[in-house]
Each structure stands twice: as C-alpha cells, then as structure tokens.
Design a protein around this motif. Structure first.
Motif, PDB file in Angstrom:
ATOM      1  N   GLU A 173       0.317  68.666 -19.635  1.00  0.00           N
ATOM      2  CA  GLU A 173      -0.358  67.510 -19.045  1.00  0.00           C
ATOM      3  C   GLU A 173      -0.495  67.675 -17.532  1.00  0.00           C
ATOM      4  O   GLU A 173      -1.558  67.394 -16.963  1.00  0.00           O
ATOM      5  CB  GLU A 173       0.412  66.227 -19.356  1.00  0.00           C
ATOM      6  CG  GLU A 173       0.348  65.812 -20.801  1.00  0.00           C
ATOM      7  CD  GLU A 173       1.278  64.661 -21.130  1.00  0.00           C
ATOM      8  OE1 GLU A 173       1.802  64.010 -20.195  1.00  0.00           O
ATOM      9  OE2 GLU A 173       1.492  64.406 -22.323  1.00  0.00           O
ATOM     10  N   ALA A 174       0.580  68.133 -16.886  1.00  0.00           N
ATOM     11  CA  ALA A 174       0.541  68.325 -15.434  1.00  0.00           C
ATOM     12  C   ALA A 174      -0.476  69.399 -15.068  1.00  0.00           C
ATOM     13  O   ALA A 174      -1.212  69.258 -14.079  1.00  0.00           O
ATOM     14  CB  ALA A 174       1.930  68.700 -14.916  1.00  0.00           C
ATOM     15  N   ALA A 187      11.257  75.771 -17.955  1.00  0.00           N
ATOM     16  CA  ALA A 187      12.004  77.036 -17.933  1.00  0.00           C
ATOM     17  C   ALA A 187      13.491  76.785 -18.168  1.00  0.00           C
ATOM     18  O   ALA A 187      14.148  77.529 -18.906  1.00  0.00           O
ATOM     19  CB  ALA A 187      11.793  77.756 -16.606  1.00  0.00           C
ATOM     20  N   GLN A 188      14.005  75.727 -17.582  1.00  0.00           N
ATOM     21  CA  GLN A 188      15.421  75.395 -17.767  1.00  0.00           C
ATOM     22  C   GLN A 188      15.692  74.987 -19.216  1.00  0.00           C
ATOM     23  O   GLN A 188      16.689  75.412 -19.811  1.00  0.00           O
ATOM     24  CB  GLN A 188      15.827  74.270 -16.819  1.00  0.00           C
ATOM     25  CG  GLN A 188      17.301  73.956 -16.839  1.00  0.00           C
ATOM     26  CD  GLN A 188      17.665  72.871 -15.835  1.00  0.00           C
ATOM     27  OE1 GLN A 188      16.795  72.231 -15.251  1.00  0.00           O
ATOM     28  NE2 GLN A 188      18.948  72.664 -15.645  1.00  0.00           N
ATOM     29  N   SER A 189      14.815  74.186 -19.802  1.00  0.00           N
ATOM     30  CA  SER A 189      15.014  73.774 -21.192  1.00  0.00           C
ATOM     31  C   SER A 189      14.877  74.967 -22.134  1.00  0.00           C
ATOM     32  O   SER A 189      15.581  75.063 -23.134  1.00  0.00           O
ATOM     33  CB  SER A 189      14.028  72.663 -21.585  1.00  0.00           C
ATOM     34  OG  SER A 189      12.706  73.141 -21.620  1.00  0.00           O
ATOM     35  N   GLN A 234       4.652  72.192 -10.778  1.00  0.00           N
ATOM     36  CA  GLN A 234       5.743  73.120 -10.472  1.00  0.00           C
ATOM     37  C   GLN A 234       7.087  72.563 -10.936  1.00  0.00           C
ATOM     38  O   GLN A 234       7.923  73.300 -11.474  1.00  0.00           O
ATOM     39  CB  GLN A 234       5.768  73.435  -8.973  1.00  0.00           C
ATOM     40  CG  GLN A 234       4.607  74.292  -8.544  1.00  0.00           C
ATOM     41  CD  GLN A 234       4.565  74.504  -7.045  1.00  0.00           C
ATOM     42  OE1 GLN A 234       5.397  74.001  -6.303  1.00  0.00           O
ATOM     43  NE2 GLN A 234       3.576  75.262  -6.594  1.00  0.00           N
ATOM     44  N   ILE A 235       7.292  71.268 -10.752  1.00  0.00           N
ATOM     45  CA  ILE A 235       8.528  70.628 -11.227  1.00  0.00           C
ATOM     46  C   ILE A 235       8.600  70.725 -12.741  1.00  0.00           C
ATOM     47  O   ILE A 235       9.654  71.034 -13.311  1.00  0.00           O
ATOM     48  CB  ILE A 235       8.598  69.160 -10.751  1.00  0.00           C
ATOM     49  CG1 ILE A 235       8.813  69.112  -9.233  1.00  0.00           C
ATOM     50  CG2 ILE A 235       9.696  68.390 -11.479  1.00  0.00           C
ATOM     51  CD1 ILE A 235       8.647  67.741  -8.619  1.00  0.00           C
ATOM     52  N   ALA A 236       7.479  70.477 -13.410  1.00  0.00           N
ATOM     53  CA  ALA A 236       7.433  70.564 -14.872  1.00  0.00           C
ATOM     54  C   ALA A 236       7.692  71.999 -15.337  1.00  0.00           C
ATOM     55  O   ALA A 236       8.357  72.217 -16.356  1.00  0.00           O
ATOM     56  CB  ALA A 236       6.087  70.057 -15.393  1.00  0.00           C
ATOM     57  N   GLN A 237       7.183  72.983 -14.592  1.00  0.00           N
ATOM     58  CA  GLN A 237       7.425  74.385 -14.946  1.00  0.00           C
ATOM     59  C   GLN A 237       8.912  74.715 -14.856  1.00  0.00           C
ATOM     60  O   GLN A 237       9.459  75.383 -15.731  1.00  0.00           O
ATOM     61  CB  GLN A 237       6.647  75.323 -14.010  1.00  0.00           C
ATOM     62  CG  GLN A 237       5.193  75.451 -14.337  1.00  0.00           C
ATOM     63  CD  GLN A 237       4.442  76.317 -13.338  1.00  0.00           C
ATOM     64  OE1 GLN A 237       4.770  76.346 -12.152  1.00  0.00           O
ATOM     65  NE2 GLN A 237       3.411  76.999 -13.813  1.00  0.00           N
ATOM     66  N   ASN A 275      13.481  70.226 -29.439  1.00  0.00           N
ATOM     67  CA  ASN A 275      12.679  69.023 -29.189  1.00  0.00           C
ATOM     68  C   ASN A 275      12.505  68.787 -27.692  1.00  0.00           C
ATOM     69  O   ASN A 275      11.409  68.456 -27.223  1.00  0.00           O
ATOM     70  CB  ASN A 275      13.317  67.804 -29.847  1.00  0.00           C
ATOM     71  CG  ASN A 275      13.229  67.847 -31.357  1.00  0.00           C
ATOM     72  OD1 ASN A 275      12.418  68.566 -31.930  1.00  0.00           O
ATOM     73  ND2 ASN A 275      14.086  67.095 -32.020  1.00  0.00           N
ATOM     74  N   ASP A 276      13.592  68.959 -26.937  1.00  0.00           N
ATOM     75  CA  ASP A 276      13.539  68.783 -25.487  1.00  0.00           C
ATOM     76  C   ASP A 276      12.580  69.800 -24.875  1.00  0.00           C
ATOM     77  O   ASP A 276      11.757  69.460 -24.017  1.00  0.00           O
ATOM     78  CB  ASP A 276      14.936  68.930 -24.886  1.00  0.00           C
ATOM     79  CG  ASP A 276      14.956  68.704 -23.391  1.00  0.00           C
ATOM     80  OD1 ASP A 276      14.456  67.648 -22.940  1.00  0.00           O
ATOM     81  OD2 ASP A 276      15.466  69.588 -22.664  1.00  0.00           O
ATOM     82  N   MET A 277      12.675  71.037 -25.328  1.00  0.00           N
ATOM     83  CA  MET A 277      11.806  72.096 -24.813  1.00  0.00           C
ATOM     84  C   MET A 277      10.337  71.778 -25.131  1.00  0.00           C
ATOM     85  O   MET A 277       9.459  71.950 -24.277  1.00  0.00           O
ATOM     86  CB  MET A 277      12.200  73.438 -25.427  1.00  0.00           C
ATOM     87  CG  MET A 277      11.432  74.615 -24.893  1.00  0.00           C
ATOM     88  SD  MET A 277      11.962  76.193 -25.586  1.00  0.00           S
ATOM     89  CE  MET A 277      11.482  76.013 -27.295  1.00  0.00           C
ATOM     90  N   ASN A 278      10.070  71.271 -26.330  1.00  0.00           N
ATOM     91  CA  ASN A 278       8.699  70.923 -26.708  1.00  0.00           C
ATOM     92  C   ASN A 278       8.160  69.768 -25.855  1.00  0.00           C
ATOM     93  O   ASN A 278       6.992  69.767 -25.460  1.00  0.00           O
ATOM     94  CB  ASN A 278       8.613  70.578 -28.190  1.00  0.00           C
ATOM     95  CG  ASN A 278       8.767  71.796 -29.068  1.00  0.00           C
ATOM     96  OD1 ASN A 278       8.537  72.922 -28.638  1.00  0.00           O
ATOM     97  ND2 ASN A 278       9.175  71.591 -30.309  1.00  0.00           N
ATOM     98  N   LYS A 279       9.028  68.779 -25.562  1.00  0.00           N
ATOM     99  CA  LYS A 279       8.605  67.665 -24.704  1.00  0.00           C
ATOM    100  C   LYS A 279       8.288  68.168 -23.306  1.00  0.00           C
ATOM    101  O   LYS A 279       7.287  67.771 -22.702  1.00  0.00           O
ATOM    102  CB  LYS A 279       9.710  66.602 -24.631  1.00  0.00           C
ATOM    103  CG  LYS A 279       9.854  65.772 -25.864  1.00  0.00           C
ATOM    104  CD  LYS A 279      10.989  64.778 -25.723  1.00  0.00           C
ATOM    105  CE  LYS A 279      11.278  64.082 -27.033  1.00  0.00           C
ATOM    106  NZ  LYS A 279      12.458  63.206 -26.940  1.00  0.00           N
ATOM    107  N   LYS A 280       9.134  69.051 -22.804  1.00  0.00           N
ATOM    108  CA  LYS A 280       8.913  69.579 -21.458  1.00  0.00           C
ATOM    109  C   LYS A 280       7.645  70.434 -21.423  1.00  0.00           C
ATOM    110  O   LYS A 280       6.903  70.424 -20.438  1.00  0.00           O
ATOM    111  CB  LYS A 280      10.121  70.406 -21.003  1.00  0.00           C
ATOM    112  CG  LYS A 280      11.427  69.628 -20.961  1.00  0.00           C
ATOM    113  CD  LYS A 280      11.741  69.087 -19.618  1.00  0.00           C
ATOM    114  CE  LYS A 280      12.924  68.151 -19.606  1.00  0.00           C
ATOM    115  NZ  LYS A 280      14.207  68.770 -19.538  1.00  0.00           N
ATOM    116  N   GLN A 281       7.385  71.147 -22.502  1.00  0.00           N
ATOM    117  CA  GLN A 281       6.163  71.953 -22.570  1.00  0.00           C
ATOM    118  C   GLN A 281       4.937  71.038 -22.575  1.00  0.00           C
ATOM    119  O   GLN A 281       3.930  71.327 -21.939  1.00  0.00           O
ATOM    120  CB  GLN A 281       6.166  72.836 -23.807  1.00  0.00           C
ATOM    121  CG  GLN A 281       4.984  73.769 -23.875  1.00  0.00           C
ATOM    122  CD  GLN A 281       4.996  74.668 -25.100  1.00  0.00           C
ATOM    123  OE1 GLN A 281       5.589  74.330 -26.124  1.00  0.00           O
ATOM    124  NE2 GLN A 281       4.357  75.806 -24.995  1.00  0.00           N
TER     125      GLN A 281
END
Length: 148
Positions: free
Chosen positions: A103-104, A26-28, A19-22, A92-98
C-alpha cells in the motif's frame, strides 16, 4: 511549480512511510524465518527420537528406556504444536506487513506519477508559449519586411 513542490513533499512523506514499512516487513520476515527454523529443528529432533524409539522397540530395551523415549517424543510434540502457532502468527504478521508495504509503495508511485504528469504538463505549456512567442516574432519580422 508550487503545486509540484507540495506534491513532492507529500511524495517524500509517502517515501518515508514506504521505507518504514520496508524495515518492518524485513524485521517480520526475519522473525518468521527464525521461528520457522526453530520449528524445523524441533521436527528433526522428533524424527531422530522416533527413529531411536523404533530401534529401541525392535531391540530388547528396558521398559524404562522406552517410557523415557516416549515422554521425550511427547514433549517434542507439545513444543512443536506451540512453535507451529508461533510460526502461524509470525506468518500472519509478515503478510500484514507485506500488505502495508504494498500500500505504501502504491501511494508513493501514485504521487510520483502525478508529479511526472505535472512536470510534463508544465513543459508542454512552456513549449506552447515558446512556439507562440516565436510565431509572434516571425509575424512582426514579416510585417517589418513588408513595410520596407
């Protein structure tokens, strides 16, 4: 069952991480869209300015006005280059967060599947015990009838 509850706690931790990763993704994504929209608007301004510049050259406009248009186009070009870098960083940030979200999610599903398998295994044990108990009861009943 104690094993299942501890696995459920671990799954809940991974669910929280998911949920934190989601939220982070979403923010990124929102940041990326905001910066990309800014880039789009700058590109539109530049296109309008270039068309205006072409029209100014075609018409007999003062050199001062042409220089002004040229400087404005140069300024927009520099802004566009800066915003393109920001867009790339945001992408790049959005791709890392995705990737972290994926993974989560995988970890969560892994524990979810383990819990499901453990529950099925526990149910199978209960069914085997019940069947064994029923067999034992049937055998005792048969033996009692035979003794009569």
């Amino acid at each position: 069952m104690a094993g299942i509850s501890s696995l459920a706690k671990i799954r809940d931790i991974h669910d929280n991480e998911k949920q934190i990763a989601q939220k982070a993704y979403a923010q990124s994504q929102e940041t990326f869209e905001k910066i990309a929209t800014e880039l789009y608007n700058l590109l539109q301004k530049k296109e309008v300015a270039e068309n205006s510049f072409e029209n100014a050259i075609q018409a007999s406009t003062s050199i001062e006005k042409i220089k002004e248009q040229s400087a404005y186009i140069e300024k927009l070009t520099n802004q566009i280059q800066t915003v393109q870098l920001l867009v790339q960083r945001a992408r790049n940030d959005m791709n890392k967060k995705q990737s972290k979200l994926s993974e989560a999610y995988i970890e969560y599903k892994k524990y979810d599947k383990i819990i499901e398998l453990k529950k099925e295994e526990a149910q199978a044990i209960v069914r085997r015990q019940e069947a064994s108990f029923m067999d034992e009861m049937s055998m005792q009943q048969y033996l009692r009838q035979k003794q009569r």
